[in-house]
Design an enzyme around this catalytic site. Structure first.
Site, PDB file in Angstrom:
ATOM      1  N   HIS A  37      71.633  74.549   7.103  1.00 33.80           N
ATOM      2  CA  HIS A  37      71.401  73.217   7.677  1.00 33.80           C
ATOM      3  C   HIS A  37      71.150  73.323   9.187  1.00 33.80           C
ATOM      4  O   HIS A  37      70.266  72.660   9.734  1.00 33.80           O
ATOM      5  CB  HIS A  37      72.623  72.317   7.470  1.00 33.80           C
ATOM      6  CG  HIS A  37      72.979  72.050   6.034  1.00 33.80           C
ATOM      7  ND1 HIS A  37      74.140  72.508   5.460  1.00 33.80           N
ATOM      8  CD2 HIS A  37      72.331  71.356   5.070  1.00 33.80           C
ATOM      9  CE1 HIS A  37      74.206  72.110   4.201  1.00 33.80           C
ATOM     10  NE2 HIS A  37      73.116  71.408   3.931  1.00 33.80           N
ATOM     11  N   GLN A 153      62.089  70.773  -4.439  1.00 34.17           N
ATOM     12  CA  GLN A 153      62.346  69.532  -3.690  1.00 34.17           C
ATOM     13  C   GLN A 153      61.336  69.374  -2.546  1.00 34.17           C
ATOM     14  O   GLN A 153      60.843  68.275  -2.290  1.00 34.17           O
ATOM     15  CB  GLN A 153      63.765  69.566  -3.127  1.00 34.17           C
ATOM     16  CG  GLN A 153      64.071  68.438  -2.169  1.00 34.17           C
ATOM     17  CD  GLN A 153      65.520  68.416  -1.763  1.00 34.17           C
ATOM     18  OE1 GLN A 153      66.368  67.903  -2.488  1.00 34.17           O
ATOM     19  NE2 GLN A 153      65.841  68.969  -0.609  1.00 34.17           N
TER      20      GLN A 153
END
Ligand code: AMP
Length: 281
Positions: A37, A153
């Site tokens: 992240h 995704q």
């Protein structure tokens, strides 16, 4: 670092900033942050003026209630990490803020939602599309940053932007791995130390595919990879698939193919993990 919990408040602040000519880079996450992240945040900071990270465990993308309940959550630690990495704005909405009423929209995701993750997690990508489309509408980013770890995704988000006619640049960022090769994931927190170590077999195996393909066919190489991963007690492959890098169309022979992506989903004990590798022949 500024933290917002309501849509109205973050919208007001962002329209102020964009009014001053600032560009906005957006990183949606479900929290339990790790270096994967943070690498997206780093890229957002390099490529845009204002970095916005959202933390929201999105209920509509979980096809398995137990997975939603057990999904790791640690807002306090996440906020500390984000401030240490100089994030500008965090959006931390409640479930009621995001879904005051059920979102009944159905997105045209084409065949992308019928294969791999879409096939094994029915409804998952519709849920992803719902939440990301809401976030895009709230944050109105110039660029949005997604990890190649979630390869399918990333393709879904590009399609969402296309079919919705949005002018947002989608930036795919490389997979960050643990020292043993395991792709970083919030779900790794749920692995026992033994499982964490065993799970290194996933990437350890798929990264050998280019060499394997020098002497065997694609179907034999896939069968070998599945058998090798499954040889580790407690690890069971759900699928191993080879697809076109862009369209994600399934590739079953390598005539005229110079590069493709191998995607894999496995259960390691009760924890479901995914990984992928782009292969060049
Ligand atoms: P998540 O919190 O799992 O929904 O992930 C939020 C974003 O971080 C998604 O765009 C993921 O693809 C990305 N991401 C998750 N793990 C990694 C990783 N190991 N390397 C790079 N990006 C990642």
């Amino acid at each position: 670092m500024e933290i917002f919990k309501t849509i109205d408040d973050i919208k007001t602040r962002l329209s102020q900033l964009t009014g001053e000519g600032k560009t906005v880079g957006f990183v949606p996450t479900m929290g339990a942050l790790h270096k994967g992240h943070l690498s997206l945040l780093e890229t957002a900071k390099k490529e845009t003026d204002i970095s916005v990270v959202s933390i929201f465990v999105n209920p509509t993308q979980f096809n398995d209630k137990d997975d939603f309940i057990k999904y790791p959550r640690n807002d306090e630690r996440d906020l500390l990490l984000l401030s240490q990495h100089f994030c500008d704005i965090v959006f931390l909405p409640s479930e009621n803020e995001m879904y005051p009423e059920p979102d009944e929209r159905v997105f045209d995701l084409g065949n992308l939602e019928n294969i791999m993750e879409g096939k094994f997690r029915p409804g998952h990508f519709q849920g992803v599309a719902k939440v990301v489309s809401k976030f895009f509408d709230i944050v109105k980013p110039h660029k949005a940053f997604f990890g190649q770890k979630d390869f399918q995704q990333l393709a879904i988000i590009k399609r969402l932007v296309d079919v919705s006619g949005l002018r947002i640049e989608i930036v795919g960022c490389p997979i960050i791995r643990e020292e043993n090769g395991l792709a970083m994931s919030s779900r790794n927190q749920r692995l026992t130390p033994g499982e964490f170590s065993d799970a290194s077999i996933i990437y350890g195996t798929i990264k050998q595919l280019p060499v394997k393909l020098k002497s065997t066919s694609l179907s034999e190489a896939k069968a070998w990879a599945e058998k090798t991963i499954n040889s580790c007690p407690g690890i069971v492959t759900e699928y191993i698939e080879t697809v076109d890098n862009e369209s994600l169309a399934v590739i079953d022979n390598l005539t005229n193919t110079h590069s493709f992506t191998c995607c894999v989903a496995v259960f390691c004990g009760k924890v479901r993990l995914i990984d992928n590798i782009q292969i060049f022949l």
